[in-house]
Each structure stands twice: as C-alpha cells, then as structure tokens.
Design a protein around this motif. Structure first.
Motif, PDB file in Angstrom:
ATOM      1  N   ALA A 151     -26.432   6.199   3.820  1.00 10.82           N
ATOM      2  CA  ALA A 151     -25.490   6.777   2.867  1.00 10.82           C
ATOM      3  C   ALA A 151     -24.541   7.740   3.573  1.00 10.82           C
ATOM      4  CB  ALA A 151     -26.241   7.525   1.759  1.00 10.82           C
ATOM      5  N   ASP A 152     -23.375   7.931   2.958  1.00 10.91           N
ATOM      6  CA  ASP A 152     -22.417   8.958   3.377  1.00 10.91           C
ATOM      7  C   ASP A 152     -21.912   8.810   4.812  1.00 10.91           C
ATOM      8  OD1 ASP A 152     -21.575  10.467   1.299  1.00 10.91           O
ATOM      9  OD2 ASP A 152     -22.538  12.308   1.916  1.00 10.91           O
ATOM     10  N   ALA A 153     -21.852   7.594   5.307  1.00  9.26           N
ATOM     11  CA  ALA A 153     -21.334   7.393   6.657  1.00  9.26           C
ATOM     12  C   ALA A 153     -19.892   7.873   6.777  1.00  9.26           C
ATOM     13  CB  ALA A 153     -21.421   5.911   7.036  1.00  9.26           C
ATOM     14  N   VAL A 154     -19.148   7.798   5.676  1.00  7.60           N
ATOM     15  CA  VAL A 154     -17.739   8.202   5.704  1.00  7.60           C
ATOM     16  C   VAL A 154     -17.584   9.686   6.035  1.00  7.60           C
ATOM     17  CG1 VAL A 154     -17.631   8.738   3.243  1.00  7.60           C
ATOM     18  CG2 VAL A 154     -15.569   7.999   4.428  1.00  7.60           C
ATOM     19  N   HIS A 155     -18.620  10.491   5.784  1.00  6.79           N
ATOM     20  CA  HIS A 155     -18.555  11.923   6.083  1.00  6.79           C
ATOM     21  C   HIS A 155     -19.351  12.294   7.335  1.00  6.79           C
ATOM     22  CE1 HIS A 155     -16.486  12.706   2.352  1.00  6.79           C
ATOM     23  NE2 HIS A 155     -17.460  12.167   1.647  1.00  6.79           N
ATOM     24  N   GLY A 156     -19.786  11.315   8.091  1.00  4.48           N
ATOM     25  CA  GLY A 156     -20.686  11.580   9.207  1.00  4.48           C
ATOM     26  C   GLY A 156     -20.124  12.529  10.249  1.00  4.48           C
ATOM     27  N   LEU A 157     -18.881  12.307  10.676  1.00  4.08           N
ATOM     28  CA  LEU A 157     -18.298  13.162  11.705  1.00  4.08           C
ATOM     29  C   LEU A 157     -18.223  14.611  11.227  1.00  4.08           C
ATOM     30  CD1 LEU A 157     -16.994  13.444  14.469  1.00  4.08           C
ATOM     31  CD2 LEU A 157     -14.798  12.787  13.458  1.00  4.08           C
ATOM     32  N   HIS A 158     -17.902  14.803   9.972  1.00  5.44           N
ATOM     33  CA  HIS A 158     -17.845  16.171   9.435  1.00  5.44           C
ATOM     34  C   HIS A 158     -19.225  16.808   9.407  1.00  5.44           C
ATOM     35  CE1 HIS A 158     -17.181  19.223   6.101  1.00  5.44           C
ATOM     36  NE2 HIS A 158     -16.320  19.576   7.037  1.00  5.44           N
ATOM     37  N   TYR A 159     -20.253  16.046   9.062  1.00  2.60           N
ATOM     38  CA  TYR A 159     -21.603  16.595   9.076  1.00  2.60           C
ATOM     39  C   TYR A 159     -21.989  17.061  10.476  1.00  2.60           C
ATOM     40  CZ  TYR A 159     -22.307  14.623   4.385  1.00  2.60           C
ATOM     41  OH  TYR A 159     -22.210  14.330   3.051  1.00  2.60           O
ATOM     42  N   PHE A 160     -21.669  16.271  11.495  1.00  2.00           N
ATOM     43  CA  PHE A 160     -22.002  16.673  12.862  1.00  2.00           C
ATOM     44  C   PHE A 160     -21.200  17.907  13.287  1.00  2.00           C
ATOM     45  CE2 PHE A 160     -23.632  12.255  13.393  1.00  2.00           C
ATOM     46  CZ  PHE A 160     -24.915  12.605  13.807  1.00  2.00           C
ATOM     47  N   LEU A 161     -19.953  17.991  12.863  1.00  2.00           N
ATOM     48  CA  LEU A 161     -19.156  19.169  13.177  1.00  2.00           C
ATOM     49  C   LEU A 161     -19.777  20.419  12.567  1.00  2.00           C
ATOM     50  CD1 LEU A 161     -16.593  20.608  14.208  1.00  2.00           C
ATOM     51  CD2 LEU A 161     -15.471  19.934  12.076  1.00  2.00           C
ATOM     52  N   ARG A 163       2.164   9.688  25.379  1.00  2.00           N
ATOM     53  CA  ARG A 163       2.440  10.222  24.043  1.00  2.00           C
ATOM     54  C   ARG A 163       1.844   9.329  22.966  1.00  2.00           C
ATOM     55  NH1 ARG A 163       7.127  11.460  27.029  1.00  2.00           N
ATOM     56  NH2 ARG A 163       7.740  13.669  26.930  1.00  2.00           N
ATOM     57  N   TRP A 164       2.015   8.035  23.101  1.00  2.00           N
ATOM     58  CA  TRP A 164       1.476   7.123  22.100  1.00  2.00           C
ATOM     59  C   TRP A 164      -0.049   7.084  22.155  1.00  2.00           C
ATOM     60  CZ3 TRP A 164       3.948   5.833  18.000  1.00  2.00           C
ATOM     61  CH2 TRP A 164       5.337   5.714  18.015  1.00  2.00           C
ATOM     62  N   ALA A 165      -0.622   7.229  23.349  1.00  2.00           N
ATOM     63  CA  ALA A 165      -2.081   7.286  23.449  1.00  2.00           C
ATOM     64  C   ALA A 165      -2.617   8.536  22.755  1.00  2.00           C
ATOM     65  CB  ALA A 165      -2.506   7.264  24.916  1.00  2.00           C
ATOM     66  N   GLY A 166      -1.921   9.666  22.936  1.00  2.00           N
ATOM     67  CA  GLY A 166      -2.325  10.880  22.239  1.00  2.00           C
ATOM     68  C   GLY A 166      -2.217  10.732  20.736  1.00  2.00           C
ATOM     69  N   TYR A 167      -1.149  10.084  20.282  1.00  2.00           N
ATOM     70  CA  TYR A 167      -0.985   9.828  18.853  1.00  2.00           C
ATOM     71  C   TYR A 167      -2.155   8.998  18.322  1.00  2.00           C
ATOM     72  CZ  TYR A 167       0.741   7.461  14.652  1.00  2.00           C
ATOM     73  OH  TYR A 167       0.865   6.944  13.381  1.00  2.00           O
ATOM     74  N   GLY A 168      -2.496   7.944  19.031  1.00  2.00           N
ATOM     75  CA  GLY A 168      -3.592   7.095  18.576  1.00  2.00           C
ATOM     76  C   GLY A 168      -4.917   7.836  18.533  1.00  2.00           C
ATOM     77  N   ALA A 169      -5.175   8.702  19.518  1.00  2.00           N
ATOM     78  CA  ALA A 169      -6.436   9.439  19.553  1.00  2.00           C
ATOM     79  C   ALA A 169      -6.542  10.406  18.378  1.00  2.00           C
ATOM     80  CB  ALA A 169      -6.556  10.194  20.879  1.00  2.00           C
ATOM     81  N   VAL A 170      -5.458  11.114  18.088  1.00  2.00           N
ATOM     82  CA  VAL A 170      -5.488  12.079  16.981  1.00  2.00           C
ATOM     83  C   VAL A 170      -5.631  11.361  15.646  1.00  2.00           C
ATOM     84  CG1 VAL A 170      -4.120  13.805  15.753  1.00  2.00           C
ATOM     85  CG2 VAL A 170      -4.227  13.855  18.237  1.00  2.00           C
ATOM     86  N   MET A 171      -4.916  10.265  15.465  1.00  2.16           N
ATOM     87  CA  MET A 171      -5.004   9.535  14.209  1.00  2.16           C
ATOM     88  C   MET A 171      -6.382   8.893  14.027  1.00  2.16           C
ATOM     89  SD  MET A 171      -2.285  10.152  12.598  1.00  2.16           S
ATOM     90  CE  MET A 171      -2.523   8.982  11.256  1.00  2.16           C
ATOM     91  N   LEU A 172      -6.996   8.445  15.114  1.00  2.00           N
ATOM     92  CA  LEU A 172      -8.343   7.890  15.005  1.00  2.00           C
ATOM     93  C   LEU A 172      -9.322   8.982  14.577  1.00  2.00           C
ATOM     94  CD1 LEU A 172     -10.401   5.643  15.325  1.00  2.00           C
ATOM     95  CD2 LEU A 172     -10.534   6.200  17.772  1.00  2.00           C
ATOM     96  N   ALA A 173      -9.178  10.187  15.146  1.00  2.00           N
ATOM     97  CA  ALA A 173     -10.053  11.292  14.731  1.00  2.00           C
ATOM     98  C   ALA A 173      -9.890  11.586  13.242  1.00  2.00           C
ATOM     99  CB  ALA A 173      -9.749  12.530  15.573  1.00  2.00           C
ATOM    100  N   ALA A 174      -8.644  11.555  12.752  1.00  2.00           N
ATOM    101  CA  ALA A 174      -8.404  11.791  11.331  1.00  2.00           C
ATOM    102  C   ALA A 174      -9.082  10.721  10.488  1.00  2.00           C
ATOM    103  CB  ALA A 174      -6.903  11.823  11.050  1.00  2.00           C
ATOM    104  N   CYS A 175      -8.977   9.479  10.901  1.00  2.00           N
ATOM    105  CA  CYS A 175      -9.572   8.375  10.132  1.00  2.00           C
ATOM    106  C   CYS A 175     -11.101   8.420  10.181  1.00  2.00           C
ATOM    107  CB  CYS A 175      -9.064   7.040  10.659  1.00  2.00           C
ATOM    108  SG  CYS A 175      -7.301   6.740  10.360  1.00  2.00           S
ATOM    109  N   LEU A 176     -11.670   8.872  11.294  1.00  2.00           N
ATOM    110  CA  LEU A 176     -13.124   8.969  11.379  1.00  2.00           C
ATOM    111  C   LEU A 176     -13.651  10.115  10.513  1.00  2.00           C
ATOM    112  CD1 LEU A 176     -13.710   8.316  15.186  1.00  2.00           C
ATOM    113  CD2 LEU A 176     -14.136   6.745  13.281  1.00  2.00           C
ATOM    114  N   LEU A 177     -12.828  11.137  10.300  1.00  2.00           N
ATOM    115  CA  LEU A 177     -13.230  12.206   9.383  1.00  2.00           C
ATOM    116  C   LEU A 177     -13.189  11.733   7.934  1.00  2.00           C
ATOM    117  CD1 LEU A 177     -11.609  15.460  10.800  1.00  2.00           C
ATOM    118  CD2 LEU A 177     -14.021  15.123  10.264  1.00  2.00           C
TER     119      LEU A 177
END
Length: 496
Positions: free
Chosen positions: A89-99, A190-204
C-alpha cells in the motif's frame, strides 16, 4: 650587473604604472551593486516571507489530521518495515516516507519536524518563482510573483502539512527553471538536470507527470526544439514506470475519490479565468519563452485534464495539482507589475496580503481547517472510556490511532489481529467476522470509533458483523461527534 634605470625626459611622456593588486576603487565587481542586490532580493525576500508565514502557527494548536498521522507513524517505522508496507500500500508516497524517516532519525521534533520540510519547500518555491518571474518579465514582476506564493491560501495550507505536495511544488518550480535554461541555451547537461528534477517530482507524487505534459505544451507554444524535451520526458516516464505499475495494483486506495462537485468546478473556472485575465495584462516578454506560454499550461492543463477524465475515473483532488499555483503566481505578479504607479502596486499588494493572512490565514491554522483531527478524537476517546473497555473501528481504518496510541492503550481492540507495523499494512489486519462476533459479547462496554456518513464503507463483512452484534447485545450509552469521527459508547443492558 644591475641594468641602469631608464630616464624619462620632458620630450618622452611618462608611462603610468599600474599596481600589481587592484585598489579598492578598481574592484567594483567585489562590491555589491544595486543590480546584484536586486537579483538577490527577488529570491531572498519571497523565501524569507514564506518561512515566516509557514512557521506562523505551524503546530495548529497541536492538531493532526489523518493523512499526516499516517505519515508520522510510517516514517517512524524501520526501513525494512517501510519497504514491506510499500509492497502492499501507499507506494505513491514511498519517497516522502523515507525522507521523513531520515528527518525523524536526525531530529525527533514532533509536529514541527513533520511539517518543516513543507515550509522549506514553499520557501524554495517562492524563491524559484521570483527568479522565474525576473527572467520572464523583469525584477519587480519577479519579486511580486515570489511574494504571491506564500500568500495563496492553498500554499499556506500545504506549507503546514506533513505530506509531499509542497515538495512537489518546489521541484516543479526549479524543473521549470531548468526547462527555460534548456529551451534557451540548450546543452545535454541542462536537459539532463531537467529530467532528474522532474523525475524526483514524479517519484514524490505521480501526478507531477501532468506538469511534465504542461512543459511540453510550453515548448510547442514557444516554437522551441521539441526533441530535447521529448527525450528528457521519455527518460522521466521510463524512470517512473516501475512505481506507476506498482501503484496501479494499489488503486483501491483512491476509491474514496468521488466525482468533482460544483465547488471544484467553480474553483477551477475562477482560477483559470483569473490567470487568463492576468495574462492579458502581462508586460512584454524578455526571452524566447513567453510568460503566458509557460504559466497558463501549468495553471490550467493539470487540473483540467483530471477534471476532464473524471467521468471515466474520478481522480481530481486539488492538492494533487497544487503546482498549478506556480503559474498563477507568475501571472499575478506580472499583472501587478503593470499597474500604472508604484503606489498602486504597494496598495494592491498590501491589500492582498491582509486579505490572505488575517481572516483566511488564521482559519487555516485552526484545528477546524482540516476534515478531521486525530488528537481531538484521541482526547474524546480517553474521556469517554475506562480501563478494560473494548474498542472497535468501523470501517477498519485506524488512522485515528496511528500517531496517538497513548489514549487507546487502556482499551482492548477486539478486532485487531496484527498491528500495522507488524503486518506491513497501514491500519493492521483484523480477525474474521465470526471471531469478531465471538469476542464482542465478553466485553461489558465497547467504544466504537466510526467514520460519519458519506465516507467509504467496509466491504469485507467485518463492519456489518460489528454493527449487528452491537445492535443485538448492547445499548447506546452516549455519542459524540468529533470532526469526521463519531465516537459511541455501547454497554450491555443496564450497565451504562
């Protein structure tokens, strides 16, 4: 042998000597200039304001609502126990729980520690919006846009909640800045940095992918090269895919979301119209990506898509698309900048601040501002119960007890089979309906904590078994309504 010094005659002009080290007067780059100070203020003033507004009443008089209670309890589990939970359950919030697990491991700060990451995230959002506004329309518009962020009621609310939505906003803001960087200057880094930040947002939170789609619309409207964004977006989606597939197996957790009501539609419509009106007042753009092309898709597209898909699958909840506030703040800041005089700008800004902070801000910091309050429920249970009383939850969601187990310690949970942490679930597991019916008559009094009418019911049959046994063998001694919970004390006939 020492070379003779060169003599300077009146017919030969002297060559001026330059000091090996520049003097203070020759080092203007080392002194703060008005331009540099203004650039810093565009980020720092909104960030400091956001921290001040976020810390104001952060404890909310000691109240805690059920979603935060879940975060608090799960973040205090061991790392293996959190992994066990996320598999169920709650995998969608997993990264936040670990934080939050890391936060509490470093500092056991209670409600402040639970909510402080959200306060800092809104500060990062305000600073980023200020910088975006300066880049798109100018320093004053940027400063005004950054100051709008902590004044928006939605941002004030989620700056003081121990959930992931403010963090997603911060990442979306800086991802947007990197999008501009990539669209204007290009470059793989620059585009690699964009992708990394957006992936972090989506994982949160997975619905941050709607912001990624809004960025694609911005690139198209700005007539920039689509391919670099498409490559980055594909990488983000590939990185998100495992989490999306896992959370799809847990879709029952969002079964509580109903179709959007009239207030949802009205709020979206008014906000979208306000953004469009502000777009007409914006100043001329300063770069290849226009303010409207950036801000309007962020404001309208994510919420609009969820609302449009509601007939197929209701998934619209305003906090899921909180990052649309980034676009709204940019547009409001640019519109304020177009007021004809500085005095009008100051007057309008102070009026908006007073409106946002005085009545609305105080209400948002009151316990009644959330749909429930687990600490208030715990106090009521402690007042209405005695040692040895039985305890039942119907439905079986034990969000009320997760962060406040003390007031329930003297009660016997008649249906509980395995605790939440031991079972790797959010609310624990319960015994069979037959065993519940067998256990209940042995109790003289039972305290029942149940959701009020309108909340999702219990489809396992356990809720029906609890209620049928109560009606058959017990009588009601007293009932109290506390926010979204109803607490009822039942007793064997004659023992109230």
């Amino acid at each position: 042998m020492r070379a003779p010094s060169r003599l300077v005659t009146s017919s030969e002009p002297a060559i001026p000597t330059t000091p090996l080290l520049p003097t203070r007067a020759t080092r203007p780059e080392l002194r703060p200039t008005p331009g540099r100070s203004a650039r810093r203020a565009v980020a720092l003033v909104p960030a400091v304001t956001a921290i001040a507004v976020g810390l104001w009443g952060i404890r909310r008089q000691g109240s805690l609502w059920s979603d935060e209670a879940v975060t608090y309890e799960v973040a205090h589990r061991s790392t293996p126990d959190i992994w066990r939970l996320l598999a169920e359950a709650d995998a969608v919030h997993g990264l936040h729980y670990f934080l939050l697990h890391a936060v509490f491991a470093s500092w056991e700060g209670g409600l402040v520690a639970l909510r402080l990451p959200s306060v800092l995230a809104v500060a990062a959002t305000a600073a980023g919006v200020g910088i975006l506004g300066r880049r798109l329309t100018g320093p004053r518009a940027g400063l005004l846009a950054g100051l709008v962020v902590p004044l928006l009621p939605a941002m004030q609310r989620y700056a003081q909640e121990g959930r992931s939505y403010a963090l997603v906003c911060a990442l979306m803001t800086w991802g947007t800045w990197l999008l501009l960087d990539g669209a204007e200057a290009g470059g793989r880094r620059r585009w690699a940095g964009y992708g990394a930040v957006m992936l972090a947002a989506c994982l949160l939170h997975e619905f941050a992918v709607l912001g990624l789609i809004a960025h694609g619309v911005t690139v198209v409207l700005s007539r920039r090269r689509l391919r670099p964004w498409a490559v980055s977006a594909a990488a983000v989606i590939a990185g998100l895919a495992p989490l999306a597939l896992l959370s799809a197996t847990q879709s029952g957790q969002v079964a509580w979301i109903g179709a959007p009501d009239a207030s949802d539609l009205l709020t979206f419509g008014v906000t979208a119209l306000l953004g469009i009106a502000c777009a007409f007042l914006k100043p001329p753009g300063r770069g290849p990506v226009g303010l409207s092309a950036l801000a309007l898709p962020l404001l309208i597209l994510p919420a609009g898509l969820l609302l449009a898909l509601s007939p197929l699958r209701p998934l619209y909840v305003d906090r899921y698309v909180l990052f649309g506030s980034i676009g709204l703040a940019l547009l409001i800041g640019a519109a304020l900048d177009r007021l004809p005089s500085r005095g009008m700008v100051v007057t309008a800004s102070l009026a908006a601040a007073a409106t946002a902070l005085l009545p609305g801000g105080q209400q948002l910091r009151a316990p009644e501002s959330r749909s429930d309050d687990v600490t208030a429920v715990a106090r009521a249970v402690r007042e209405m119960s005695g040692p040895g009383d039985g305890l039942l939850f119907t439905p079986a969601r034990r969000a009320w007890i997760l962060a406040t187990p003390g007031p329930y310690a003297h009660l016997d949970d008649l249906a509980l089979a395995t605790s939440p942490a031991a079972s790797g679930t959010l609310f624990g597991t319960e015994v069979t309906p037959a065993e519940i019916r067998a256990r209940m008559p042995a109790s003289r009094r039972i305290v029942v904590v149940q959701d009020v009418i309108g909340e999702p019911g219990d489809s396992t049959g356990r809720g029906a078994a609890k209620l049928a046994t109560l009606y058959a063998h017990f009588e009601v001694c007293g009932t109290r309504r506390v926010t979204r919970a109803q607490i009822t004390v039942y007793a064997r006939p004659g023992l109230c």
